[in-house]
Write an enzyme that holds these catalytic residues in place. Structure first.
Site, short mmCIF file in Angstrom:
data_model
loop_
_atom_site.label_atom_id
_atom_site.label_comp_id
_atom_site.label_asym_id
_atom_site.label_seq_id
_atom_site.Cartn_x
_atom_site.Cartn_y
_atom_site.Cartn_z
N PRO A 122 -15.30 -4.03 16.62
CA PRO A 122 -16.66 -4.55 16.80
C PRO A 122 -17.68 -3.59 16.18
CG PRO A 122 -15.89 -3.54 18.84
CD PRO A 122 -14.73 -3.50 17.88
N SER A 129 -18.99 -7.99 17.96
CA SER A 129 -19.85 -7.09 18.73
C SER A 129 -20.82 -7.87 19.60
CB SER A 129 -20.64 -6.19 17.77
OG SER A 129 -21.69 -5.54 18.48
N TYR A 175 -21.15 -4.93 26.05
CA TYR A 175 -21.87 -3.82 26.62
C TYR A 175 -22.44 -4.33 27.93
CZ TYR A 175 -22.06 -1.05 22.27
OH TYR A 175 -21.75 -0.31 21.16
N THR A 224 -16.74 -1.98 26.24
CA THR A 224 -16.96 -0.65 25.67
C THR A 224 -17.51 0.26 26.76
OG1 THR A 224 -17.31 -1.60 23.50
CG2 THR A 224 -18.20 0.62 23.84
N LYS A 264 -12.49 -0.08 25.91
CA LYS A 264 -12.57 0.63 24.63
C LYS A 264 -13.39 1.91 24.82
CE LYS A 264 -14.51 -0.10 19.97
NZ LYS A 264 -15.81 0.58 19.95
N HIS A 278 -15.73 5.72 19.39
CA HIS A 278 -16.86 4.95 18.87
C HIS A 278 -17.18 5.36 17.43
CE1 HIS A 278 -20.07 2.29 20.80
NE2 HIS A 278 -20.44 2.33 19.54
N ARG A 314 -15.95 1.07 9.92
CA ARG A 314 -16.83 1.22 8.75
C ARG A 314 -16.29 0.55 7.47
NH1 ARG A 314 -17.36 5.72 11.67
NH2 ARG A 314 -19.44 6.41 12.32
C1 FNR Z 1 -19.72 0.67 15.75
N1 FNR Z 1 -18.91 0.63 16.88
C2 FNR Z 1 -19.23 -0.27 17.89
N2 FNR Z 1 -18.43 -0.36 18.98
C3 FNR Z 1 -18.70 -1.26 19.95
O1 FNR Z 1 -17.95 -1.32 20.91
N3 FNR Z 1 -19.77 -2.09 19.83
C4 FNR Z 1 -20.61 -2.07 18.78
O2 FNR Z 1 -21.57 -2.85 18.69
C5 FNR Z 1 -20.36 -1.10 17.78
N4 FNR Z 1 -21.19 -1.00 16.70
C6 FNR Z 1 -20.87 -0.15 15.67
C7 FNR Z 1 -21.68 -0.13 14.54
C8 FNR Z 1 -21.32 0.67 13.46
C9 FNR Z 1 -22.18 0.66 12.25
C10 FNR Z 1 -20.14 1.47 13.53
C11 FNR Z 1 -19.72 2.32 12.36
C12 FNR Z 1 -19.38 1.47 14.66
C13 FNR Z 1 -17.68 1.43 16.96
C14 FNR Z 1 -16.51 0.69 16.34
O3 FNR Z 1 -16.10 -0.39 17.15
C15 FNR Z 1 -15.29 1.58 16.15
O4 FNR Z 1 -14.99 2.24 17.35
C16 FNR Z 1 -15.45 2.61 15.03
O5 FNR Z 1 -16.23 2.11 13.97
C17 FNR Z 1 -14.08 3.04 14.50
O6 FNR Z 1 -14.19 4.08 13.58
P1 FNR Z 1 -14.23 3.87 11.97
O7 FNR Z 1 -13.15 2.88 11.62
O8 FNR Z 1 -15.61 3.38 11.65
O9 FNR Z 1 -13.96 5.24 11.49
#
Ligand code: FNR
Length: 361
Positions: A79, A108, A131, A157, A229, A253, A308
């Protein structure tokens, strides 16, 4: 960069070229000194492989199941918030890519397309990330909408009682748009002249009193399986099993919350041992290569989630870009398996890798 990207890392530069600086920084950044951001990726580099030879690898099966749902590979979409800042089609494009790759997308809570728009755009298997806001009624309504629209699991989360300090967003005075999911329910626009509007929004809205007791409340308002998570320790893994969650996602995260947490790959095994097979353990953080997926599976993850790189693929080339990112990781995983003597994901075992600690012993 010249030519088409040949690995998922190269999508980052394309995303940088495609996006306004404020949004690129938002997607890329981590918390404070970004120690953990670097570590999430680099800790993978310290794990080496122990390939086995002379195994018939003429047919490789990448498929697996997650909560009973068959997926083409153990690679899911994490997400991530606000995909319309990356591409005009937003989460709908991401979901279509998930469907084309036959994998699971976790939508998300902070999406820019609604739960319904994403559901009607394709037949991807979708989970819904939650959330918990102080306005519990808003969460309950969103959950009901997700359930009605065929989402198959809830990802709660738990690492975000407040937003981590992301200094690029503060400098850029990051502005979040009104999120369509909440229209008529809650305003997501805040005005913080000083810094990140997102941080100000989270401070006002997120329920920082959320605790283990509230899992009972969540159970009472949904019939869907619940994954949590953001678990990084044996203690919390045991607690999660005790309160009866259906799955655990080891995650920091993407290093956006608490800096100086360890790289997620370095705590995965601790959590897997604590859980002892009672519920599935998924993993995210720093997955950029098929070898990373292989290492996470060897340490006991059932599947990984990618954050990402998916957003970078989306920013660079929309739905096609997300498909390419997932496909590249699948292709690399398949090659890693072939060269390591594993013809199915079940064949990937702890003995196929060596951690830094083991090398130093
Ligand atoms: C996130 N992540 C995240 N997690 C979540 O539970 N709700 C969310 O809305 C978001 N939003 C979010 C935005 C952006 C721009 C990023 C980069 C990350 C965290 C995401 O789910 C995940 O845990 C990480 O992105 C994993 O790491 P990598 O793959 O980005 O290295």
């Amino acid at each position: 960069m010249e030519g088409e990207p040949v690995n998922v890392k190269e999508f980052q530069e394309l995303a940088r070229q495609a996006l306004p600086k404020m949004y690129y920084d938002y997607y890329t950044g981590g918390a404070e000194d970004q120690y953990t951001l670097k570590e999430n990726v680099e800790a993978f580099h310290r794990i080496t492989l122990r390939p086995r030879v002379l195994v018939d690898v003429s047919r490789i099966d990448l498929s697996t199941t997650v909560l009973g749902y068959r997926v083409s590979a153990p690679i899911m979409i994490a997400p991530t918030a606000m995909h319309k800042l990356a591409h005009p089609e937003g989460e709908v494009a991401t979901a279509r890519a998930a469907a084309a790759c036959n994998t699971i997308m976790v939508l998300s809570f902070m999406s820019t397309c609604t739960v319904e728009e994403v559901a009607s755009s394709c037949d991807a298997i979708r989970f819904f990330q939650l959330y918990v806001y102080k306005r519990r009624d808003v969460c309950a309504q969103l959950l009901q909408r997700a359930e009605r629209n065929g989402y198959k699991g809830i990802v709660l989360t738990v690492d975000t009682p407040r937003l981590g300090r992301r200094e690029a967003d503060i400098k850029n005075k990051m502005v979040a748009p009104q999120l369509k999911n909440f229209e008529g329910l809650l305003s997501t626009e805040v005005d913080d002249e000083e810094g990140s509007n997102l941080e100000a929004f989270a401070k006002e809205t997120f329920d920082d009193a959320l605790s283990w007791r509230d899992l009972g409340w969540l159970r009472s308002i949904t019939n869907l399986p619940i994954l949590i998570k953001g678990v990084l320790t044996r203690e919390d893994a045991l607690k999660a099993v005790e309160v009866g969650v259906d799955g655990i996602i080891v995650s920091n995260h993407g290093a956006r919350q608490l800096d100086f947490t360890p790289a997620t790959i370095s705590v995965l095994e601790e959590v897997v041992h604590a859980v002892g097979g009672k519920v599935p353990v998924l993993f995210d953080g720093g997955v950029r290569r098929g070898t990373d997926v292989f290492k996470a599976l060897a340490l006991g993850a059932q599947a990984v989630l990618v954050g990402r790189p998916v957003v970078y693929g989306l920013a660079a080339k929309g739905e096609y870009g997300v498909k390419r990112v997932i496909q590249m990781l699948k292709d690399e995983l398949e090659l890693t398996m072939a060269l390591s003597g594993c013809s199915s994901v079940k064949d990937i075992t702890r003995s196929h890798i060596r951690t830094e600690r083991e090398r130093l012993q």
